[in-house]
Design an enzyme around this catalytic site. Sequence first.
Site, PDB file in Angstrom:
ATOM      1  CE1 TYR A   1      32.226  49.693  29.441  1.00 26.82           C
ATOM      2  CE2 TYR A   1      30.851  47.990  28.458  1.00 26.82           C
ATOM      3  CZ  TYR A   1      32.099  48.503  28.745  1.00 26.82           C
ATOM      4  OH  TYR A   1      33.215  47.840  28.320  1.00 26.82           O
TER       5      TYR A   1
ATOM      6  CD  GLU B   1      66.939  64.214  16.322  1.00 24.38           C
ATOM      7  OE1 GLU B   1      66.861  64.463  15.113  1.00 24.38           O
ATOM      8  OE2 GLU B   1      67.777  63.415  16.798  1.00 24.38           O
TER       9      GLU B   1
ATOM     10  CB  THR C   1      59.711  87.815  17.622  1.00 25.87           C
ATOM     11  OG1 THR C   1      60.338  88.847  16.858  1.00 25.87           O
ATOM     12  CG2 THR C   1      59.612  88.281  19.065  1.00 25.87           C
ATOM     13  CG  HIS C   2      58.664  86.845  13.304  1.00 22.02           C
ATOM     14  ND1 HIS C   2      57.438  86.663  12.717  1.00 22.02           N
ATOM     15  CD2 HIS C   2      58.536  87.930  14.116  1.00 22.02           C
ATOM     16  CE1 HIS C   2      56.593  87.604  13.130  1.00 22.02           C
ATOM     17  NE2 HIS C   2      57.238  88.387  13.990  1.00 22.02           N
TER      18      HIS C   2
ATOM     19  CE  LYS D   1      74.522  63.961  12.285  1.00 22.94           C
ATOM     20  NZ  LYS D   1      73.700  63.868  11.094  1.00 22.94           N
TER      21      LYS D   1
ATOM     22  CB  SER E   1      40.265  44.345  27.826  1.00 26.75           C
ATOM     23  OG  SER E   1      39.498  43.894  28.929  1.00 26.75           O
TER      24      SER E   1
ATOM     25  CD  GLN F   1      37.554  45.339  26.261  1.00 26.67           C
ATOM     26  OE1 GLN F   1      36.780  44.857  27.070  1.00 26.67           O
ATOM     27  NE2 GLN F   1      38.048  44.647  25.248  1.00 26.67           N
TER      28      GLN F   1
ATOM     29  CG  ASN G   1      28.868  48.047  32.598  1.00 28.04           C
ATOM     30  OD1 ASN G   1      29.717  47.297  32.107  1.00 28.04           O
ATOM     31  ND2 ASN G   1      27.621  48.076  32.176  1.00 28.04           N
TER      32      ASN G   1
ATOM     33  CG  ASN H   1      72.652  62.321  15.224  1.00 22.64           C
ATOM     34  OD1 ASN H   1      73.112  63.305  14.659  1.00 22.64           O
ATOM     35  ND2 ASN H   1      72.721  61.108  14.715  1.00 22.64           N
TER      36      ASN H   1
ATOM     37  CB  SER I   1      76.002  59.170  12.312  1.00 19.58           C
ATOM     38  OG  SER I   1      76.091  58.613  11.013  1.00 19.58           O
TER      39      SER I   1
HETATM   40  N1  ARG Z   1      36.661  44.888  29.912  1.00 19.63           N
HETATM   41  C1  ARG Z   1      35.614  45.839  30.001  1.00 19.63           C
HETATM   42  C2  ARG Z   1      36.167  47.229  29.708  1.00 19.63           C
HETATM   43  O1  ARG Z   1      37.307  47.376  29.754  1.00 19.63           O
HETATM   44  C3  ARG Z   1      35.006  45.846  31.361  1.00 19.63           C
HETATM   45  C4  ARG Z   1      33.550  46.261  31.412  1.00 19.63           C
HETATM   46  C5  ARG Z   1      32.775  45.346  30.596  1.00 19.63           C
HETATM   47  N2  ARG Z   1      31.384  45.396  30.828  1.00 19.63           N
HETATM   48  C6  ARG Z   1      30.571  44.725  30.075  1.00 19.63           C
HETATM   49  N3  ARG Z   1      29.336  44.763  30.357  1.00 19.63           N
HETATM   50  N4  ARG Z   1      30.970  44.065  29.013  1.00 19.63           N
HETATM   51  O2  ARG Z   1      35.449  48.147  29.424  1.00 19.63           O
END
Ligand code: ARG
Length: 458
Positions: free
Chosen positions: A319, A292, A157-158, A285, A25, A324, A112, A287, A279
Amino acid sequence: MTKDKLWGGRFTQPTDKFVEEFTASIDFDKRLYHQDIRGSIAHARMLGKQGIIPMEDVEEIIHGLQEILRQIESGHFDFSVALEDIHMNIESRLSAKIGEAGKRLHTGRSRNDQVALDIRLYLRDEIVEIAAYIEMLVDALLFQAEENLGVIMPGYTHLQTAQPILFAHHMLAYVEMFRRDAGRLEDCLKRVNVLPLGAGALAGTTFPIDREHVAELLEFPQVTRNSLDSVSDRDFALEFMSASSILMMHLSRFSEELILWSTSEFRFIDLSDGFCTGSSIMPQKKNPDVPELVRGKTGRVYGNLMALLTVMKSLPLAYNKDMQEDKEPLFDTIDTVKGSLKIFAEMIREMRVNGDTMRAAAAKGFSTATDVADYLVRKGMAFRDAHEVVGKSVAYCIAQGRDLPELTLQEWQVFSDRIGEDIYDCITLEASVNARAATGGTALERVKEEIERAKSGR
Ligand code: ARG
């Protein structure tokens, strides 16, 4: 290979390269580096105070972490996918730097509870920043309301002309909506602002930790009360994303109105050139790209909420690695909401209001028909009968291609002999607007009061 991992002890074979990439991650959670270091420093201080690790180690840990912080901020830190996430990248660098002491940091803690802490620290600062952006937008709305205080526009309204209203009243409707959004975020902040550290992996820790002390160091008014819940709860992120979804829905509705109002058919407003594009083929144009795009980005914020709700659905306590997947939708929501608010605040402040066009539109569509009915009620007629009488006079006008204020007194009296010369005073745009004078109505006096109230933040 395996011995490079902080958890390598029970493994005999190296991690598959692709599995490593797939499970990492670090690419997105590195934005938590500051919170991770701040949390680790507080944790280390507490471990030292409790005599769980030596005070000399605490000093070394703090210095080491501060150096890592400087390296990251100056772009001199190499993040490693093999080290999976921000927590292990920092911890392993610390141990490489200071040795034994670094290896003591993770005592009485788990990734965790650490990740839960980092997200909460991160989100609470972002919520404060988002609230400030909301206030910027509210300021811009109040600026437009005051600049165009007497401007009358058609209320719909509407999307059919209903009754004349002050343009300022319309702006104040959005002030109400955005202030509610701020209130929801403030409320959600109470539940974000709780310290989860100390839950360990899931059951608590065998060490004599002092969670209240960590909470004090990190300025958390409360600590979580159940270790399982501490590491498996992402309600606070879901609440934030729900509040953000409603906020984006408001911005999207506003966008829709701005887009409509900038058409050549309406021409109620002109967005400044800086917020529009041209455009490549049609030279005429201009825009309304910004509204948007904000309308479009509402989709991803709803999608992010759905993504995390679906991740969390059916997860057994406590957990699970699934969690993640909380970070990317959360971060994307934060970025999108902040960007949208910032750009809207500027765009609204610079928007030009075409008061004459609005007024001309407000005079059309028999917008004061209700005022005639109310007039008849004041002359003693029951409202249902009055409604019928005015309906007939509107049909007469449509057939004649005329408007209500153009009817002569004789013509009016064909519909009801209760109608007198004073009818004409009731069906001007100003009279119609100012007659709606109860709290929350569009009368100039009420709107002025509400501007003052909104300015004082009440
Ligand atoms: N990278 C993990 C997350 O974002 C951190 C916690 C991971 N804990 C574990 N026991 N694998 O959730």
